[in-house]
Structure formats: structure tokens, C-alpha cells
Design a protein around this motif. Sequence first.
Motif, short mmCIF file in Angstrom:
data_model
loop_
_atom_site.label_atom_id
_atom_site.label_comp_id
_atom_site.label_asym_id
_atom_site.label_seq_id
_atom_site.Cartn_x
_atom_site.Cartn_y
_atom_site.Cartn_z
N PRO A 142 -17.69 -101.23 -50.56
CA PRO A 142 -17.20 -100.82 -51.88
C PRO A 142 -16.54 -99.44 -51.81
N GLU A 143 -15.37 -99.33 -52.44
CA GLU A 143 -14.62 -98.06 -52.47
C GLU A 143 -14.32 -97.54 -51.06
N ARG A 144 -14.30 -98.46 -50.12
CA ARG A 144 -14.02 -98.10 -48.71
C ARG A 144 -14.95 -97.00 -48.21
N LYS A 145 -16.20 -97.07 -48.63
CA LYS A 145 -17.17 -96.11 -48.13
C LYS A 145 -17.44 -96.36 -46.65
N TYR A 146 -17.20 -97.60 -46.21
CA TYR A 146 -17.34 -97.91 -44.79
C TYR A 146 -16.40 -99.05 -44.45
N VAL A 147 -16.15 -99.23 -43.17
CA VAL A 147 -15.31 -100.31 -42.69
C VAL A 147 -16.10 -101.11 -41.65
N ASN A 148 -16.05 -102.42 -41.77
CA ASN A 148 -16.71 -103.27 -40.79
C ASN A 148 -15.71 -103.60 -39.69
N ILE A 149 -16.07 -103.28 -38.48
CA ILE A 149 -15.18 -103.48 -37.34
C ILE A 149 -15.89 -104.31 -36.27
N ALA A 199 -11.68 -90.58 -47.03
CA ALA A 199 -11.10 -91.86 -47.41
C ALA A 199 -9.74 -92.09 -46.77
N SER A 200 -9.00 -91.00 -46.55
CA SER A 200 -7.65 -91.14 -46.00
C SER A 200 -7.65 -91.69 -44.58
N GLN A 201 -8.76 -91.52 -43.87
CA GLN A 201 -8.81 -92.00 -42.49
C GLN A 201 -8.58 -93.51 -42.39
N ILE A 202 -9.05 -94.26 -43.39
CA ILE A 202 -8.96 -95.73 -43.31
C ILE A 202 -8.12 -96.31 -44.44
N ALA A 203 -7.36 -95.45 -45.13
CA ALA A 203 -6.61 -95.88 -46.31
C ALA A 203 -5.54 -96.93 -45.98
N ASP A 204 -4.92 -96.81 -44.81
CA ASP A 204 -3.82 -97.74 -44.50
C ASP A 204 -4.24 -98.88 -43.58
N LEU A 205 -5.53 -99.09 -43.45
CA LEU A 205 -6.01 -100.20 -42.63
C LEU A 205 -6.20 -101.45 -43.48
N ALA A 206 -6.06 -102.60 -42.83
CA ALA A 206 -6.26 -103.88 -43.51
C ALA A 206 -7.01 -104.82 -42.57
N PRO A 207 -7.73 -105.80 -43.14
CA PRO A 207 -8.42 -106.77 -42.28
C PRO A 207 -7.45 -107.40 -41.29
N GLY A 208 -7.88 -107.51 -40.05
CA GLY A 208 -7.05 -108.08 -39.01
C GLY A 208 -6.37 -107.03 -38.13
N ASP A 209 -6.34 -105.78 -38.61
CA ASP A 209 -5.73 -104.72 -37.82
C ASP A 209 -6.54 -104.46 -36.55
N LYS A 210 -5.83 -104.31 -35.45
CA LYS A 210 -6.48 -103.89 -34.20
C LYS A 210 -6.46 -102.37 -34.17
#
Length: 117
Positions: A57-64, A85-96
Motif C-alpha cells: 500500500p502506498e508503495r511502502k514496500y516492493v515485492n521482488i 518513495a522516489s526510489q521506486i516511483a518509476d518501477l512497474a511489475p515485470g521490471d528487471k
Amino acid sequence: MPDRPRSRRPWTFVLVMASLGAVSVPGIAAGHDARALVPTAGPARYTTRGVVKSFGPERKYVNIAHEDIDGYMMAMTMSFEPRSASQIADLAPGDKVRFTFTATDDGRRRIDAIAKE
Ligand SMILES: [Cu+2]
């Protein structure tokens, strides 16, 4: 300054080792076993690759889904917390991605740097 009496040193050694958990006590053997699963003591930094799977939620974490991390753990999907938040702002599922993170004593994993590959 005179030297400390040598006879005191072995006792000091035992106290230091006990404080480090190096002296085993049968009553806490299970605790030692659990700690043995943690490969390092104190914060440790690792760099690895992975594939972005989803976000909290709210990009508090990213599952990788990360690759094997030498000295830390085998490949699996797990969460990593950005420092901002800016560290992962431009990431999307499927990104390597390739990223460096710090594993802290309280079981958290903070992303130090992350970039798409
Ligand atoms: Cu993992």
C-alpha cells in the motif's frame, strides 16, 4: 601505569564471550539455533538482481523475486522497503532490476539503490 593483574583476564574473557552469546547455556539452546539461521550479525549490505512483482500500500514496500543472494538467502520473492518513495516511483511489475539493500538486525531490508536493467 602498572599492568593489570593477569589473574583477572580469564574472568574478563568469559564475561565478554558470554555477552557475545559465544558461551552456550543448555536452557537457551533453542535460541542459539534460531540465531544460527541468521547469517550475519548487525546490518549487512547486499547487491542482487530481481524482477518486480508487486507493491505494498502506498508503495511502502516492493515485492521482488530476487536471485540467490550469496551469504544471505536463496532465490525467493520478498519485500524491500525504499528509503524514499522516489526510489521506486518509476518501477512497474515485470521490471528487471539490480539493487543494493541493507538487512538490519530487526529483519528489515532497506533499499540503498535500485535501477532497471
Ligand atoms: Cu529473500
